[in-house]
Structures are given as C-alpha cells and as structure tokens.
Design an enzyme around this catalytic site. Sequence first.
Site, mmCIF file in Angstrom:
data_model
loop_
_atom_site.group_PDB
_atom_site.id
_atom_site.type_symbol
_atom_site.label_atom_id
_atom_site.label_comp_id
_atom_site.label_asym_id
_atom_site.label_seq_id
_atom_site.Cartn_x
_atom_site.Cartn_y
_atom_site.Cartn_z
ATOM 1 N N ASP A 1 -0.028 0.759 58.013
ATOM 2 C CA ASP A 1 -1.216 1.482 57.557
ATOM 3 C C ASP A 1 -2.269 1.526 58.660
ATOM 4 O OD1 ASP A 1 0.018 1.725 55.129
ATOM 5 O OD2 ASP A 1 -1.134 0.140 54.143
ATOM 6 N N PHE A 2 -3.153 2.504 58.568
ATOM 7 C CA PHE A 2 -4.256 2.659 59.519
ATOM 8 C C PHE A 2 -5.012 1.350 59.723
ATOM 9 C CE2 PHE A 2 -8.900 3.310 59.778
ATOM 10 C CZ PHE A 2 -8.994 3.889 61.030
#
Length: 309
Positions: free
Chosen positions: A69-70
């Site tokens: 994820d970011f």
Amino acid sequence: MTAPPASLESLRVLHHSDDYIVVDKHWDIRIDSKMWYEQHTVQAQLGHRFPQLADPSTYYGFRFCHQLDFSTSGALCVALNKAAAGRAYRCFKDRSVTKAYLALVRGRVEEETQTVAFPIGKDSSEGKTHMMCTEGTDGCENPKPCQTELTVLEYGLYDGDSVTKVLLQPVTGRTHQLRVHCSAIGHPIVGDFTYSSGADAAPYRMMLHAHLLHIPLDPEPLLVSAGDPFLPAEDPKWLPQRSLRTLAATVEALLERRLEEGRKIKEERRERAKREEERRVRRREQTIKEESEEQRAQCQEWLREWAGD
C-alpha cells in the site's frame, strides 16, 4: 514527522542480483502510477537509479512481483526479466512465499498469539471507494476467506497512548488484509487514516512495515529483511515498556515453521506423484491384460473357424 519524505534519490536497495532487486519502500510513496502528476513512485526511483535495467516492453519499465500500500513501507521485490518474474509469480501463486510485517496497533492486545480469519470483501457503501470490509458488514461484497497470524512482541506507549508492537504474517493476500484484520479485532494500526475514518491523523505515518520477505526460488531462495523502523532511536514517540519476545527469535521460529511446512508439502506432492504413477502403471497393466485376453479369444475363434473349414 520523524523521517524525511521520499525523493527520487532516496531509494534504499536491500538486494540486487541479475534477476531481482529488493528495495525498502518508503512509507509515503506509490509503487507506480499512470497519473502524470505523480512524480515520486518506486517506478520513478528505479528508473532514476537503474535506467539501464528498465524494460521498455513493460508498461512501468519494471516487473513488480507483489504490492505494498501507499502508506506501507518495507521489502518490495522487483523482477528484472520475464523468466525471473515467472518464477516469483509461481511462488506467490502457490502461497509458498513468507511475508512478515511489523506494526504498532492501538491498545493492548491480550492474546499473545492468534489467528485472525475474518473473510474480507469490497466495501460497496457510498463514500467507501477502494476500501475493504469483513463479512457481515453492511455493503460487504464478495467476501473471501482470509487468514492472518498475529504475534505480540512488545507493549508500550506511542505519544502517550497504549499500543502493542506485533508481527503479522498474512497467510492469504487480500487487499488491505492486515489493516482490516487489525481493525476487526479492535486494534487498528496506528496512523491508519483510512480505516479509522480519518480520526487517526496525528502520527506522521501509518505504522505498518514489511519486515521480512522469503521467496523459495530454486535453486537459491531469496531472503531479505528490511529492518525495524519502530524503535525509539527512529521514532522517539514510541516508548517500549514490556517485551514478550524478540523480533529475531520470532522471525527465526517463523522461518523454521515455514521450512518444515514446505518440506511436508514437498513430501505430500512426492507421495501423490508416486501414487499417481502407481495408478498409471496398474491401468497400463490392466489394459495390456485386457488386450491380451481379447487377442487370445480372437485367436481361438480363428483356430475354431480354421478347424471347421
């Protein structure tokens, strides 16, 4: 903020061979992006550091073997050619890859080791775009089985609030699995803005880090550790108070367990292959026997006809 933001020059390489690069992804950077305005991505960092390794036949120039994820940091594997990508893909597909994440979660997790197995599906509720949820939640679409192993490492405080440091091993690989599972047991990850409905906004980052990546490639497995960013020396807001087990010992036990599981799986596959071969031999022998009996009967019929003539 206790760490500088990501930049094109800040790529940290953990492993580099002819077939793979493993990087320590920064906590505020996307892996890749189709948006022209998103200049800072791992894709861009790799292109900046290793322009000669970019493959123009791929959309992003590099083959990312998995996703983070970011807002998640840690070990991210990149294949440098199609054959290497295929080998890694097969390992991920048959779930033989071992991944372990470090996290600081809200509250005191009383159950020191546990298996979290809530099925996870897409949240179709209005305004919940790109979010996931557990089965039984309003708007949960197509929930699928999920399993996360959780081990408590330490209890302490983060910015004065009670938190627990845990090691998370995703057995399955659903989108946002660790974040959703931690939230589902009442211990959301510190700094998870999305799954706190925007309430947990004070920490400078989400406290989730891909610490360990083991891909059982043949003939040489790939084992990489991305360290531990959740230390007082790295973030003085984190104050450990009681340690239950060390990270090194916990990871070693995890790898030994996975190695034993791998041996059992290989042995089971050998046994299945052996049984299947035995069944093929028996079928072949039976076919030969039936054909021989048919040929014998036909021969006898010919002899009778010849004798009659």
